[in-house]
Design an enzyme around this catalytic site. Structure first.
Site: not given
Ligand code: SF4
Length: 346
Positions: A94, A107, A114, A118, A121, A339
């Site tokens: 995306e 963005c 990923c 995190c 996220c 975000c």
């Molecule tokens: S915020 Fe999300 S996309 Fe960014 S590094 Fe952490 S897990 Fe990966």
């Protein structure tokens, strides 16, 4: 057995020139084709009207042109646009267009899924499938530039690598994409309008400094206390704050560029005076800017946006310590484009 054709856009201009020389043609033909591929955005060899029919057929026999396809476009009530982008192998990433006053920011994603974890996220829940190729990153920017002209009557002005993926875990391809974006043969954008946002991979931050990159750096920090940061960004156990800070000091020594920290304040996690004091102590070594970003809950509420009182405390304490601070409202929440919300849900 069918031979898998190579994506012609994986070739540099030099490689393309060499290819034509080997085929008994002139090196100049490579420049012509390169221009079609990048400046003119040709999607087929047939589009290359100043190249002979035979040459086009020869290219067709040897190569493919892989282009992304915007599978679905969603528009938010605030003007934000989210693209679900289909890659040549069917995987989806995306990217988001964010319009504010007189600028439009793209963005973009750098990985499918990923590599990091995190906990706040949505993307972290998608397994990393693969890194994006330079042309796949570039094409996301081109698609958003077109949408910006169409829906907002102005070209794209800024780019942030803050979509899906950790850009420094796909460093070489991100760099190649930025080279194309900034080159006159590509989009000719100034590198000063590009921000690479990382969760903090110390070794790669040092490498960026050594490579003398011209784009800007932002770090998703979210806590300057190891114990707390590890609890929300588990990879911090491998790359602790001391290593991150040392890498950032190195970056600043070499580039003299201000460092931007992205920071979300969550209720009960990092909303006390002690948290702000730790942040101030962490970033005081170099001119810094802290972006306090509004949080967009992704599920049942383990992470909740802190109270406005806590945000005010952050702002006051940072300002008193001469650290620039901005409070950023999130955009595109109604289409899950804000975000931390990118998770291929559309
Ligand atoms: S915020 Fe999300 S996309 Fe960014 S590094 Fe952490 S897990 Fe990966």
């Amino acid at each position: 057995m069918e031979i898998k054709k190579k994506d012609i856009r994986a070739l540099t201009k030099e490689q393309l020139r060499d290819f034509f020389v080997k085929e008994g043609d002139k090196a100049f033909r490579g420049n012509q084709v390169y221009e079609w591929l990048w400046s003119k955005g040709a999607h087929t060899f047939e589009d290359m009207t100043n190249v002979s029919k035979e040459t086009r057929q020869m290219l067709q026999d040897n190569f493919v042109i892989n282009h992304i396809k915007v599978d679905q476009m969603q528009r938010s009530s605030d003007g934000t646009i989210k693209n679900a982008v289909r890659l040549h192998d069917g995987l989806i990433v995306e990217s988001v267009l964010i319009p504010v006053k007189n600028r439009t920011t793209a963005c973009v994603s750098s990985q499918v899924g990923c590599s990091l974890d995190c906990r706040f996220c949505a993307t972290s829940r998608l397994k990393r499938m693969r890194n994006l190729n330079p042309d796949e990153i570039y094409d996301q920017v081109v698609a958003i530039d077109k949408e910006s002209k169409l829906y907002h009557n102005r070209p794209l002005s800024n780019i942030v690598f803050m979509g899906m993926g950790e850009p420094l875990m796909n460093y070489n391809n991100v760099l190649k994409a930025i080279d194309k974006i900034t080159s006159p043969e590509g989009l000719g954008m100034s590198p000063k309008r590009i921000v690479v946002s990382t969760s903090g991979v110390p070794k790669m931050i040092k490498k960026m400094a050594d490579d003398e990159v011209k784009f800007k750096l932002a770090v998703s920090l979210h806590s300057a206390i190891d114990e707390i940061r590890t609890s929300i960004m588990p990879f911090n156990a491998t790359f602790p704050l001391e290593d991150l800070r040392e890498a950032l000091e190195y970056w600043y020594e070499k580039t003299k560029n201000r460092i931007t920290y992205e920071y979300v304040v969550w209720e009960g996690i990092n909303d006390t005076k002690k948290d702000v004091e730790a942040l101030i102590a962490f970033c005081k070594f170099a001119p810094s800017k802290v972006n306090l970003i509004e949080y967009n809950p992704i599920d049942d509420g383990e992470f909740q946006q802190a109270s406005s009182k806590a945000i005010d405390m952050y702002v006051n304490m940072l300002e008193t310590n001469h650290i620039t601070v901005t409070v950023r409202r999130s955009r595109g929440k109604d289409i899950d484009a804000a975000c931390g919300q990118l998770a291929n849900k559309s």
